[in-house]
Structure formats: C-alpha cells, structure tokens
Design an enzyme around this catalytic site. Structure first.
Site, PDB file in Angstrom:
ATOM      1  N   PHE A  58       0.803  -1.214   0.000  1.00 27.22           N
ATOM      2  CA  PHE A  58       0.000   0.000   0.000  1.00 27.22           C
ATOM      3  C   PHE A  58       0.845   1.278   0.000  1.00 27.22           C
ATOM      4  O   PHE A  58       0.314   2.378  -0.007  1.00 27.22           O
ATOM      5  CB  PHE A  58      -0.995  -0.011   1.160  1.00 27.22           C
ATOM      6  CG  PHE A  58      -2.199  -0.889   0.917  1.00 27.22           C
ATOM      7  CD1 PHE A  58      -2.415  -1.489  -0.306  1.00 27.22           C
ATOM      8  CD2 PHE A  58      -3.125  -1.113   1.921  1.00 27.22           C
ATOM      9  CE1 PHE A  58      -3.520  -2.295  -0.536  1.00 27.22           C
ATOM     10  CE2 PHE A  58      -4.234  -1.918   1.715  1.00 27.22           C
ATOM     11  CZ  PHE A  58      -4.433  -2.508   0.487  1.00 27.22           C
ATOM     12  N   ASP A 299      -0.290 -10.117  -4.327  1.00 27.39           N
ATOM     13  CA  ASP A 299       0.931  -9.320  -4.477  1.00 27.39           C
ATOM     14  C   ASP A 299       0.603  -7.994  -5.169  1.00 27.39           C
ATOM     15  O   ASP A 299       1.315  -7.537  -6.061  1.00 27.39           O
ATOM     16  CB  ASP A 299       2.015 -10.082  -5.237  1.00 27.39           C
ATOM     17  CG  ASP A 299       3.394  -9.436  -5.115  1.00 27.39           C
ATOM     18  OD1 ASP A 299       3.538  -8.454  -4.346  1.00 27.39           O
ATOM     19  OD2 ASP A 299       4.333  -9.902  -5.796  1.00 27.39           O
ATOM     20  N   PHE A 317       8.976  -3.331 -11.233  1.00 22.75           N
ATOM     21  CA  PHE A 317       8.328  -4.610 -10.944  1.00 22.75           C
ATOM     22  C   PHE A 317       7.014  -4.379 -10.214  1.00 22.75           C
ATOM     23  O   PHE A 317       6.958  -3.612  -9.252  1.00 22.75           O
ATOM     24  CB  PHE A 317       9.221  -5.474 -10.040  1.00 22.75           C
ATOM     25  CG  PHE A 317      10.395  -6.096 -10.726  1.00 22.75           C
ATOM     26  CD1 PHE A 317      10.230  -7.076 -11.685  1.00 22.75           C
ATOM     27  CD2 PHE A 317      11.689  -5.719 -10.370  1.00 22.75           C
ATOM     28  CE1 PHE A 317      11.314  -7.670 -12.301  1.00 22.75           C
ATOM     29  CE2 PHE A 317      12.783  -6.316 -10.968  1.00 22.75           C
ATOM     30  CZ  PHE A 317      12.604  -7.290 -11.944  1.00 22.75           C
TER      31      PHE A 317
END
Length: 419
Positions: A58, A299, A317
């Site tokens: 987050f 994820d 990523f």
C-alpha cells in the site's frame, strides 16, 4: 443495528446453504428476528467470508503517489477483501516500533478494511543487515518479512527464524538468491530469447526455499513462502509438508492464469517473480488443487503510470490485483472446471485467516461480520481506468470475466456497494 441479508447462499463448513442471515452490530446471527433496520435481497447472490490477502503493497508512508492506505483499502473492499497484510517496502521501513507507528497511525485514520502490517526481518529491509527490532514490534505486526529482498545468508535467516519462533511469529520469505543473478538475469523462455530479454532464473527462487526448509527443520520456526512460481518450489514445499514441517505458501493469480508465452512488450507484464513456463504454471495449479499451496495472494503492487510505461525491460516490478483477483480466478479456473468454487473461496478467504491467525472464517452464528456478497452472473471486461486503486497496471486489462463483488461488510458495517 440489525440488517437482514435475505435468501442468500451462505458459505458454511458444510458448503453453501440457502438461508437468511442477520448482521447484528458486528456479528452474524441466524436467529429469526421479527424486527430489523434494513433488509437486502440476496436471492441470487453468494455470501462468503471476506477474502483475506496476506500480500499487498500500500506504499504509505513514503510512496503515497503509488498508493495510499485509503485507496488501497478502498480497492480491497471493492474486490471483496475484508483483511489485508501490508508488506514493509516503505519509508521508513517498519524495522522498529517508532517507524512502524507512522504506518499504524495512517491505518487507524484511513483504512476501510482491516490492515495487518508486516515488520521487517532485517533493519535495512535488504536481506543482509542485522535483525530489526522484532521483539518491540511483535504485538503490532502480523509476521516478519523483507519482501522484495531474499535473506541472503543462512546465518541471518537462522537467526531470524529462532527469534520469530521465540516470539510466536511467522517468517514470511521472498525467496531470491542474489548470487544467482550476478552478471545478468538468466531466462530460458522462448519469448525472452526471441526479444533479447534477461529474466530471473527459477533456481534463484527454489534454491533459497530449499535452504530455508532445512533451517525450518533445524529451528522449528513457522515459515511461509511468498508468491511461489516454480515447479521445483511446489515439489519442495510438498515434501516439507509430508515431512511435517511447519511450512505454508502462497501463489498469485497471474502465475495460475498466465505463463511466459503470454508476455508482451508492456510494463503491465513486469513482475517479480516473472511469469514462468507452462510446466511451472501446471505445477502451481496442481499445488492449488491438492493443498500444497495453501492460499492465493495478489501481491498487489501499484506504481505510477510513468514507472510502468517503460516497456517490459525497464518498467518497475509489480502489478495490481485486488480488484481483479476473484473474477479472473472464477472465470479461468472455476468456470473451466479446474477448481471448484468452494476450493477457490477456501484458498482466498479461509486458509489465509487460519494460517495467520486472523479472526473470521466460515459463516456461522456469532462469527465476525466480515463478509462479501458475490454475483456470479455479472460479467464484463477488466477496465483499469475504473479501478479504485491508484495503480492501473494489470496483465488482465480488457479480458472478459464473470463474477463480481456486490457488497463488502467489515465489522458489520457496509464499506462497499456497487450500487
């Protein structure tokens, strides 16, 4: 406050049962109340325990332009999640109680679902430095992880495991042996070869899992493997469970639905671990089917549009997943007969709570009223521009999917409605 959820199909320990259920303050009741404050017709819907995701990012404090606690939990609620565990890739990283408190303050202020933070394993959250202040944080974190970095030495991991065991906590490992990445990443996939890309070799994951399982046996620590992606890892975890080790693991929707053959020259296909071979995907599906893989976690890793616009090689990523996980998995696993609906819900809602000690589970009298209401007939395509998350990068953009969350309740309070 009493709310009647009428004629829904309730997910219980015996499967789905069609019946009324009342939300009475923060609890569920199957009693027959003659009066209530509100009635909601759930005749064509499923009522399930809210999904629980043990692996989300987050980004707050430190990187609020990617995601905040508020936007992340709003996205979670929309996806039917009532509890999430936040990874420690933050600034400051939660390696001490003082640093952790900055995150806890934001959670208390802004979260619309339950948020359980991780503390780091190492002080610098780099897999190499001395241990974090694990003891000071123990009452405020769900577990310890250096997600994004593998713990690089057996000595440091053994030290961490022994400390976590003494504290009654789980070590949650991102497994990546950096010594196998030196001199460039290795990838054997046809797509990577055809386009000149260097990927992240499978061995960098499973070799570290292999090491850690030996340490798990040596220390007796509870050990959970993040986002497994290789057939070798599945085999190692399966054997460890047969040997009675206290090990669990997760995989993510993209590894179950996609493989390296689906790669495109687009940052929305850039994640770590990367998409792997069709054989790896098949092993992961088998692991979900037979229970070797305990749970599915998203994820969820949002980045800015600019960070994901640099192509497959140079983008950051990470992809987002909270708002797409159920419809994608329902469409491509359940609808195709690969998993039963009951198994999917168990992997997304029941097992994560059981493994990590999070309140809730099968719907029953007196259970906490953390639940999602699903419409399996709803259909549409994945539209990132409608996400509540700040992140928009998903490999599932544009796909036709079926199944949608209608409402989410946390502690008996409705925190999301599609109306």
């Amino acid at each position: 406050m009493k709310t009647l959820l009428k004629n829904g199909h309730i997910f219980t320990e015996k499967g789905f049962e069609k019946r009324d259920v009342f939300v009475v303050d923060d609890r569920l009741s199957f009693s027959d109340f003659s009066t209530y404050d509100e009635s909601i017709d759930c005749d064509s819907f499923l009522l399930i325990p809210g999904f629980t995701d043990v692996h989300v990012h987050f980004r707050e404090p430190g990187f609020f332009y990617k995601e905040t606690i508020k936007t992340g939990t709003q996205a979670a609620a929309r996806g039917g999640y009532t509890a999430v565990c936040t990874m420690p890739n933050l600034d400051p990283a939660p390696s001490s109680l003082e640093a952790l408190e900055k995150q806890l303050e934001i959670i208390r202020r802004d979260a619309v679902v339950k948020v359980y933070p991780y503390g780091t394993i190492t002080k610098e959250q780099n897999g190499r430095s001395e241990l974090s202040d694990m003891e000071a944080m123990k009452d405020f974190v769900i577990a310890y992880s250096d997600d994004g970095k593998g713990v690089q030495t057996a000595e440091r991991m053994e030290e961490a495991m022994r400390k976590a065991k003494a504290l009654g906590k789980i070590i949650v490992a991102h497994c990546e042996d950096e010594s196998l990445l030196e001199g460039g990443y290795i990838h054997k996939g046809a797509y990577a070869a055809a386009h000149g890309h260097k990927g992240i070799c499978s061995e960098s994951e499973w070799k570290q899992v292999e090491r850690d399982l030996d340490l798990c046996k040596k220390t007796g620590a509870r050990y959970h493997v993040c986002h497994i992606s290789t057939k070798e890892t599945v085999a190692l975890v399966r054997q460890a469970k047969e040997d009675g080790l206290p090990v669990t693991c997760e995989t993510a929707p993209h590894y179950l639905i996609l493989c390296e053959d689906d790669l495109r020259e687009d940052g929305r296909f850039k994640m770590n671990p990367p998409l792997r071979s069709s054989a790896d995907k098949a092993a992961l599906i088998e692991g979900i089917q037979d229970g070797t893989i305990d749970m599915i976690a998203t994820d969820h890793a949002p980045h800015s549009e600019e960070e994901k616009s640099r192509g497959l090689a140079d983008s950051a990523f990470g992809i987002v997943g909270l708002e797409t996980a159920f419809p994608v998995l329902y469409t491509f696993l359940v609808k195709k007969g690969i998993l039963s609906l009951e198994t999917l819900i168990e992997r997304m809602a029941i097992a994560p709570r059981r493994v990590f000690g999070i309140e809730g589970g099968y719907l029953k009298e007196g259970q906490i009223a953390d639940l999602a209401v699903l419409d399996l007939k709803a259909s549409g395509n994945v539209q990132p521009d409608r996400f509540l998350s700040k992140g928009r990068s998903t490999p599932f953009a544009g796909l036709e999917v079926q199944g949608e969350n209608v409402m989410t309740f946390v502690n008996g309070k409705q925190v999301y409605s599609r109306r």
